[in-house]
Enzyme design. Sequence first.
Site, mmCIF file in Angstrom:
data_model
loop_
_atom_site.group_PDB
_atom_site.id
_atom_site.type_symbol
_atom_site.label_atom_id
_atom_site.label_comp_id
_atom_site.label_asym_id
_atom_site.label_seq_id
_atom_site.Cartn_x
_atom_site.Cartn_y
_atom_site.Cartn_z
ATOM 1 N N ARG A 20 0.827 -1.220 0.000
ATOM 2 C CA ARG A 20 0.000 0.000 0.000
ATOM 3 C C ARG A 20 0.856 1.263 0.000
ATOM 4 O O ARG A 20 1.040 1.892 -1.035
ATOM 5 C CB ARG A 20 -0.971 -0.032 1.191
ATOM 6 C CG ARG A 20 -2.094 0.981 1.082
ATOM 7 C CD ARG A 20 -1.715 2.400 1.490
ATOM 8 N NE ARG A 20 -1.288 2.529 2.868
ATOM 9 C CZ ARG A 20 -0.736 3.646 3.357
ATOM 10 N NH1 ARG A 20 -0.570 4.714 2.590
ATOM 11 N NH2 ARG A 20 -0.333 3.690 4.619
ATOM 12 N N ASP A 21 1.414 1.627 1.144
ATOM 13 C CA ASP A 21 2.232 2.852 1.201
ATOM 14 C C ASP A 21 3.380 2.730 0.205
ATOM 15 O O ASP A 21 3.795 3.708 -0.422
ATOM 16 C CB ASP A 21 2.775 3.028 2.634
ATOM 17 C CG ASP A 21 3.051 4.475 3.009
ATOM 18 O OD1 ASP A 21 3.305 5.275 2.102
ATOM 19 O OD2 ASP A 21 3.025 4.798 4.207
ATOM 20 N N HIS A 217 5.200 4.745 12.643
ATOM 21 C CA HIS A 217 5.169 4.702 11.177
ATOM 22 C C HIS A 217 6.152 5.778 10.689
ATOM 23 O O HIS A 217 5.791 6.925 10.476
ATOM 24 C CB HIS A 217 3.727 4.997 10.743
ATOM 25 C CG HIS A 217 3.468 4.999 9.279
ATOM 26 N ND1 HIS A 217 2.794 3.979 8.631
ATOM 27 C CD2 HIS A 217 3.738 5.903 8.312
ATOM 28 C CE1 HIS A 217 2.663 4.267 7.359
ATOM 29 N NE2 HIS A 217 3.222 5.431 7.124
ATOM 30 N N HIS A 219 8.693 7.352 8.085
ATOM 31 C CA HIS A 219 9.253 7.427 6.730
ATOM 32 C C HIS A 219 10.726 7.785 6.877
ATOM 33 O O HIS A 219 11.148 8.400 7.852
ATOM 34 C CB HIS A 219 8.457 8.437 5.888
ATOM 35 C CG HIS A 219 7.155 7.863 5.418
ATOM 36 N ND1 HIS A 219 7.012 7.251 4.189
ATOM 37 C CD2 HIS A 219 5.957 7.750 6.037
ATOM 38 C CE1 HIS A 219 5.771 6.807 4.073
ATOM 39 N NE2 HIS A 219 5.107 7.096 5.183
ATOM 40 N N CYS A 250 4.202 9.301 0.111
ATOM 41 C CA CYS A 250 2.796 9.713 0.018
ATOM 42 C C CYS A 250 2.674 10.734 -1.096
ATOM 43 O O CYS A 250 3.440 11.695 -1.146
ATOM 44 C CB CYS A 250 2.346 10.315 1.340
ATOM 45 S SG CYS A 250 0.682 10.997 1.262
ATOM 46 N N ASN A 259 8.634 4.150 3.869
ATOM 47 C CA ASN A 259 8.791 3.784 5.280
ATOM 48 C C ASN A 259 10.169 3.159 5.480
ATOM 49 O O ASN A 259 10.769 2.632 4.543
ATOM 50 C CB ASN A 259 7.754 2.727 5.674
ATOM 51 C CG ASN A 259 6.364 3.301 5.767
ATOM 52 O OD1 ASN A 259 5.566 3.127 4.863
ATOM 53 N ND2 ASN A 259 6.073 3.995 6.830
HETATM 54 P P1 HMG Z 1 -13.395 14.115 -2.825
HETATM 55 O O1 HMG Z 1 -13.105 14.542 -4.223
HETATM 56 O O2 HMG Z 1 -13.491 15.151 -1.753
HETATM 57 O O3 HMG Z 1 -14.697 13.205 -2.740
HETATM 58 O O4 HMG Z 1 -12.311 13.023 -2.437
HETATM 59 P P2 HMG Z 1 -16.130 13.411 -3.276
HETATM 60 O O5 HMG Z 1 -17.013 12.779 -2.259
HETATM 61 O O6 HMG Z 1 -16.381 14.833 -3.701
HETATM 62 O O7 HMG Z 1 -16.109 12.483 -4.618
HETATM 63 C C1 HMG Z 1 -15.376 12.833 -5.761
HETATM 64 C C2 HMG Z 1 -15.190 11.592 -6.593
HETATM 65 O O8 HMG Z 1 -14.390 10.651 -5.875
HETATM 66 C C3 HMG Z 1 -16.500 10.882 -6.939
HETATM 67 O O9 HMG Z 1 -16.317 10.257 -8.205
HETATM 68 C C4 HMG Z 1 -16.595 9.810 -5.912
HETATM 69 O O10 HMG Z 1 -17.332 8.684 -6.321
HETATM 70 C C5 HMG Z 1 -15.138 9.417 -5.765
HETATM 71 P P3 HMG Z 1 -16.821 10.984 -9.569
HETATM 72 O O11 HMG Z 1 -18.292 11.231 -9.335
HETATM 73 O O12 HMG Z 1 -16.027 12.265 -9.698
HETATM 74 O O13 HMG Z 1 -16.506 9.959 -10.621
HETATM 75 N N1 HMG Z 1 -14.846 8.838 -4.463
HETATM 76 C C6 HMG Z 1 -14.340 7.621 -4.288
HETATM 77 N N2 HMG Z 1 -13.947 6.673 -5.160
HETATM 78 C C7 HMG Z 1 -13.454 5.522 -4.644
HETATM 79 N N3 HMG Z 1 -13.345 5.294 -3.335
HETATM 80 C C8 HMG Z 1 -13.726 6.202 -2.441
HETATM 81 C C9 HMG Z 1 -14.242 7.426 -2.914
HETATM 82 N N4 HMG Z 1 -14.710 8.534 -2.300
HETATM 83 C C10 HMG Z 1 -15.089 9.386 -3.255
HETATM 84 N N5 HMG Z 1 -13.591 5.949 -1.134
HETATM 85 C C11 HMG Z 1 -11.254 11.312 -1.148
HETATM 86 C C12 HMG Z 1 -12.227 12.504 -1.137
HETATM 87 C C13 HMG Z 1 -10.866 11.020 0.274
HETATM 88 C C14 HMG Z 1 -11.924 10.120 -1.767
HETATM 89 C C15 HMG Z 1 -9.999 11.693 -1.970
HETATM 90 O O14 HMG Z 1 -9.468 12.895 -1.457
HETATM 91 C C16 HMG Z 1 -8.947 10.624 -1.989
HETATM 92 O O15 HMG Z 1 -9.152 9.529 -2.472
HETATM 93 N N6 HMG Z 1 -7.739 10.930 -1.483
HETATM 94 C C17 HMG Z 1 -6.604 10.010 -1.550
HETATM 95 C C18 HMG Z 1 -5.985 9.910 -0.207
HETATM 96 C C19 HMG Z 1 -4.841 8.929 -0.230
HETATM 97 O O16 HMG Z 1 -4.986 7.787 -0.626
HETATM 98 N N7 HMG Z 1 -3.628 9.384 0.264
HETATM 99 C C20 HMG Z 1 -2.507 8.549 0.417
HETATM 100 C C21 HMG Z 1 -2.630 7.631 1.582
HETATM 101 S S1 HMG Z 1 -2.458 8.443 3.180
HETATM 102 C C22 HMG Z 1 -0.789 8.216 3.586
HETATM 103 O O17 HMG Z 1 -0.041 7.766 2.774
HETATM 104 C C23 HMG Z 1 -0.330 8.544 4.984
HETATM 105 C C24 HMG Z 1 -0.120 7.312 5.855
HETATM 106 O O18 HMG Z 1 0.770 6.400 5.235
HETATM 107 C C25 HMG Z 1 0.440 7.708 7.228
HETATM 108 C C26 HMG Z 1 1.691 8.595 7.159
HETATM 109 O O19 HMG Z 1 2.625 8.282 6.415
HETATM 110 O O20 HMG Z 1 1.714 9.584 7.905
HETATM 111 C C27 HMG Z 1 -1.442 6.574 6.099
HETATM 112 MG MG MG Z 2 2.927 6.554 5.265
#
Ligand code: HMG
Ligand code: MG
Length: 329
Positions: A20-21, A217, A219, A250, A259
Site C-alpha cells: 500500500r504505502d 510509522h 518514513h 505519500c 517507510n
Molecule cells: P473528494 O473529491 O473530496 O470526494 O475526495 P467526493 O465525495 O467529492 O467524490 C469525488 C469523486 O471521488 C467521486 O467520483 C466519488 O465517487 C469518488 P466521480 O463522481 O467524480 O466519478 N470517491 C471515491 N472513489 C473511490 N473510493 C472512495 C471514494 N470517495 C469518493 N472511497 C477522497 C475525497 C478522500 C476520496 C480523496 O481525497 C482521496 O481519495 N484521497 C486520496 C488519499 C490517499 O490515498 N492518500 C494517500 C494515503 S495516506 C498516507 O499515505 C499517509 C499514511 O501512510 C500515514 C503517514 O505516512 O503519515 C497513512
Molecule cells: Mg505513510
Amino acid sequence: MNKEQGRPVDRVSLVEMGPRDGLQNELHILPLAQRLELIARLAESGLQRIEVGAFVSPKRVPQMADSGALLAALPRRAEPGHQRVRYGALVPNLQGLKAAISAQVDEIGLFTACSDGFTRANIGIGVEESLVRFAPLVAEARSLGIRVRGYLSTVIACPYEGPTRPKRVAALAERLLDLGCHEISLGDTIGVGTPGTVAPMLDAVLHEVPAGRLAVHFHDTYGQGLANLLPALERGIRTIDCSVAGLGGCPYAPGASGNVASEEVVYLLHGLGMSTGVNLDTLAATGQWVSEQLGRANGSRVGQALHAKALARQRTTKDEIPQGACHGP
Ligand code: HMG
Ligand code: MG
C-alpha cells in the site's frame, strides 16, 4: 512476551506497508498478478499483518484502483503450521468503507493528521471534520467485527504548516482511541524526525495512550527511520510499520520517501534479541524481487547486502573458488 527455550522473548509485531504505502507512490503501476505475488511472498516470509490496498479515489491514487479485486483474490485460509495473515486497507469515507466491507477486509485504516494543511491536501477536509466523519465509520466497522486502525500523520512536522507540537499529537491520538480505534499509528509522514524530536512526541502521547495501543510509522526521507525506532522500543512500543525494500511515500507529501525498510527493521530487532517471526532471507529476496519488477534500485541496505551475498554464493557454487578469495561474513 512468549517463551522460547525457557527464556522470555520480546516479540515485536510488524505491519508491512509495501503493497500500500510502498506502491501508492510508484510511477510504475504493478499489475494485479504481481501485487498478489508480492503479498504471497511477504506472507511466506512470516509477516502476519499486511496492508494490501486503499479504497480511495482511483483518480487520486490510480495505483490502488483495484484493491477490491486484489482482496477478493487473496488466499484467506492459514496454511497448516502457519498463522493466518491479517489484511488491512485504507478507508477515507463511507464509500470506501462499503467497498472495504464487500471486499471482506480484516482491518481498515482510517487516516487523518495533526495539521489541517496535510489533511485537506490528502482527503479534502480538515482534521476536526475528519474525526466527525470517522465516528460512524468506526462504529459500523466494529459492529461487523472489523478492526479499525487510526493513522495520525504529520506527528513531527507537516509539509505545509511546519513543526507539530507534541501535545497536539497526544490530544489527537487520544481522540482516535476514544472513537474506538484499536491502535493508533503515529506517522512521521515526511520523515524529518530524529530521536531528539521523536522522544518528546512519544512521551506526550504515552501520557494519554498506553504503549500497547500504539504503532510507529516512520518514513525514512532523512535516513532517521531506524534511529527513531529506538526511543519507541525503549518506551515499550511493540508495533512497527515498515515497507519491504523501503518502497513508498505519500503523493500528498512531496519528496517524502518510503517507510523504514522492513529488512532493516528485522535485522535491527533480531540484533537486539527481539523476535519478529520473520525470515530475513525470504524477506530480503522479496525486496530484491519487487525492486526488479518496478525497475528501481533496492532501497534496503540490508536487502542489498544479502542480495550481494546470495549472488556471491551462487557464483562460488558454479565456479571453482579462486585461491585467496575473500569471504565476508
Ligand atoms: P473528494 O473529491 O473530496 O470526494 O475526495 P467526493 O465525495 O467529492 O467524490 C469525488 C469523486 O471521488 C467521486 O467520483 C466519488 O465517487 C469518488 P466521480 O463522481 O467524480 O466519478 N470517491 C471515491 N472513489 C473511490 N473510493 C472512495 C471514494 N470517495 C469518493 N472511497 C477522497 C475525497 C478522500 C476520496 C480523496 O481525497 C482521496 O481519495 N484521497 C486520496 C488519499 C490517499 O490515498 N492518500 C494517500 C494515503 S495516506 C498516507 O499515505 C499517509 C499514511 O501512510 C500515514 C503517514 O505516512 O503519515 C497513512
Ligand atoms: Mg505513510
